[in-house]
Design a protein around this motif. Sequence first.
Motif, PDB file in Angstrom:
ATOM      1  N   TYR A  71     -26.717  -1.846  40.551  1.00  0.00           N
ATOM      2  CA  TYR A  71     -26.939  -2.404  41.900  1.00  0.00           C
ATOM      3  C   TYR A  71     -26.023  -3.526  42.073  1.00  0.00           C
ATOM      4  O   TYR A  71     -25.222  -4.271  41.262  1.00  0.00           O
ATOM      5  N   ILE A  72     -26.106  -4.280  43.591  1.00  0.00           N
ATOM      6  CA  ILE A  72     -25.357  -5.142  43.697  1.00  0.00           C
ATOM      7  C   ILE A  72     -25.941  -6.128  44.732  1.00  0.00           C
ATOM      8  O   ILE A  72     -26.725  -5.489  45.546  1.00  0.00           O
ATOM      9  N   ILE A  73     -25.793  -7.369  44.599  1.00  0.00           N
ATOM     10  CA  ILE A  73     -26.606  -8.088  45.613  1.00  0.00           C
ATOM     11  C   ILE A  73     -26.019  -8.278  47.107  1.00  0.00           C
ATOM     12  O   ILE A  73     -25.151  -8.309  47.227  1.00  0.00           O
ATOM     13  N   LYS A  74     -26.777  -7.937  48.081  1.00  0.00           N
ATOM     14  CA  LYS A  74     -26.570  -7.771  49.203  1.00  0.00           C
ATOM     15  C   LYS A  74     -27.095  -9.040  50.168  1.00  0.00           C
ATOM     16  O   LYS A  74     -26.397  -9.160  51.274  1.00  0.00           O
ATOM     17  N   LEU A 153     -25.850 -17.278  41.199  1.00  0.00           N
ATOM     18  CA  LEU A 153     -25.909 -16.022  41.903  1.00  0.00           C
ATOM     19  C   LEU A 153     -25.403 -16.065  43.299  1.00  0.00           C
ATOM     20  O   LEU A 153     -25.723 -17.137  43.875  1.00  0.00           O
ATOM     21  N   ARG A 154     -25.072 -15.041  43.680  1.00  0.00           N
ATOM     22  CA  ARG A 154     -24.658 -15.049  45.104  1.00  0.00           C
ATOM     23  C   ARG A 154     -24.301 -13.531  45.519  1.00  0.00           C
ATOM     24  O   ARG A 154     -24.384 -12.712  44.643  1.00  0.00           O
ATOM     25  N   VAL A 155     -24.365 -13.281  46.787  1.00  0.00           N
ATOM     26  CA  VAL A 155     -23.948 -12.058  47.306  1.00  0.00           C
ATOM     27  C   VAL A 155     -22.606 -11.348  46.697  1.00  0.00           C
ATOM     28  O   VAL A 155     -21.594 -12.102  46.469  1.00  0.00           O
ATOM     29  N   GLY A 156     -22.687 -10.219  46.116  1.00  0.00           N
ATOM     30  CA  GLY A 156     -21.606  -9.699  45.664  1.00  0.00           C
ATOM     31  C   GLY A 156     -21.778  -9.515  44.145  1.00  0.00           C
ATOM     32  O   GLY A 156     -20.992  -8.938  43.395  1.00  0.00           O
ATOM     33  N   HIS A 157     -22.653 -10.289  43.461  1.00  0.00           N
ATOM     34  CA  HIS A 157     -22.867 -10.028  42.051  1.00  0.00           C
ATOM     35  C   HIS A 157     -23.516  -8.982  41.727  1.00  0.00           C
ATOM     36  O   HIS A 157     -24.578  -8.594  42.363  1.00  0.00           O
ATOM     37  N   PRO A 158     -22.897  -8.163  40.686  1.00  0.00           N
ATOM     38  CA  PRO A 158     -23.572  -6.794  40.276  1.00  0.00           C
ATOM     39  C   PRO A 158     -24.722  -6.761  39.236  1.00  0.00           C
ATOM     40  O   PRO A 158     -24.917  -7.992  38.786  1.00  0.00           O
ATOM     41  N   MET A 159     -25.388  -5.849  39.035  1.00  0.00           N
ATOM     42  CA  MET A 159     -26.562  -6.009  38.161  1.00  0.00           C
ATOM     43  C   MET A 159     -26.825  -4.487  37.408  1.00  0.00           C
ATOM     44  O   MET A 159     -26.489  -3.512  38.229  1.00  0.00           O
TER      45      MET A 159
END
Length: 359
Positions: A71-74, A153-159
């Motif tokens: 997943y990725i932070i949106k 952490l910010r938008v665009g970091h994956p998990m």
Amino acid sequence: MKKADKEFLFKLLDTPSPTGFEMPGQNVWANYLKKTAASVQCDAYGSTWATLEGKSEKIVMLEAHADEIGYIIKHVDDKGFLRIDRVGGSDAATARGRRVHILGSKGIVSGIIGNTAIHLRRDSLSNEKAPAVHDLWVDVGASNAKEVAEMGLRVGHPMVNQDGPAELAHNRLISRALDNRLGSYIIAQVMKRIAASGKKPAVTLVCLNAIQEEIGGHGAMMATYRIKPEMCICLDVTHATDTPGIDPAKFGLVKLGKGPTLTHGTCNHPLIVDRLIELSGKQKIAIQHESSSRFSGTDTDKIFTSREGIPSALVSLPLRCMHSVVETAHLDDIEATIQLLEAFVLSVKDTENFHQTLD
């Protein structure tokens, strides 16, 4: 499986490497092969390959893919909850209540994908449906967006999910990312065994661990154009269809523990497939068969059309529960696949090209 090899496999499986962010796992894979290969290289986007020199410069390529789904932070909301999007074919229906590792700018951050209690999420008729990905939310322990930012952490970091490898009874292995770290492991073992055998192959072996298969095979396409192999066998996973609720009439019959599958049709070159069938008989290696009517859905689709055409074939490892945190494989299938690919590489003569000819 020897202790050192199992440690390598488990380290590969434990290392988060979602699509587009594969380098942590690539470094694990490359470091393992540096003592075996004549060279280990990577390209601009991170596809990595190792070379074992043969008696000729003709190249046989074994290919697997390095990336995993995730997943990725949106979006980060004012209360510190993260909203996410899929990376690859992640299954939102199984996402709730999972622990995740987020690859932030200050290192890995732990979080959970929230799971609203069953008492609170049913409708008036006590029904519920699987969540859409935009319904999912991640809790990292923050109370507001500022605290999220302070964690790196910010938008665009994956998990990725935290679930790592474990063994079940009767030679079963479970983990997230068996698709396709098992392929990465297997091609590394093929190179290691050929090098250790002292049997210098007639052709040069290149093992390619490609990026971004889960979103279209981009890494395989770029690297194949650069490496220019004369032939290729791609290694991926396939659906083991021997669990409840799967109709073989729709999906074919593939059994766990009964050997790798050979795919027939589309991108699969009949002459290479015939060689693999012949070798499986000579070596007494169990194999299964699959058909491909339009496309294989693997990197093979991108490789075989490179330049003037690369004679290619797809060998697949049966896998239960694909794209979940309990993907399940059989150790006997892994060993059989290693043996089959090793036999193929050693069988190829420097005069062979697996080209079709007219009568």
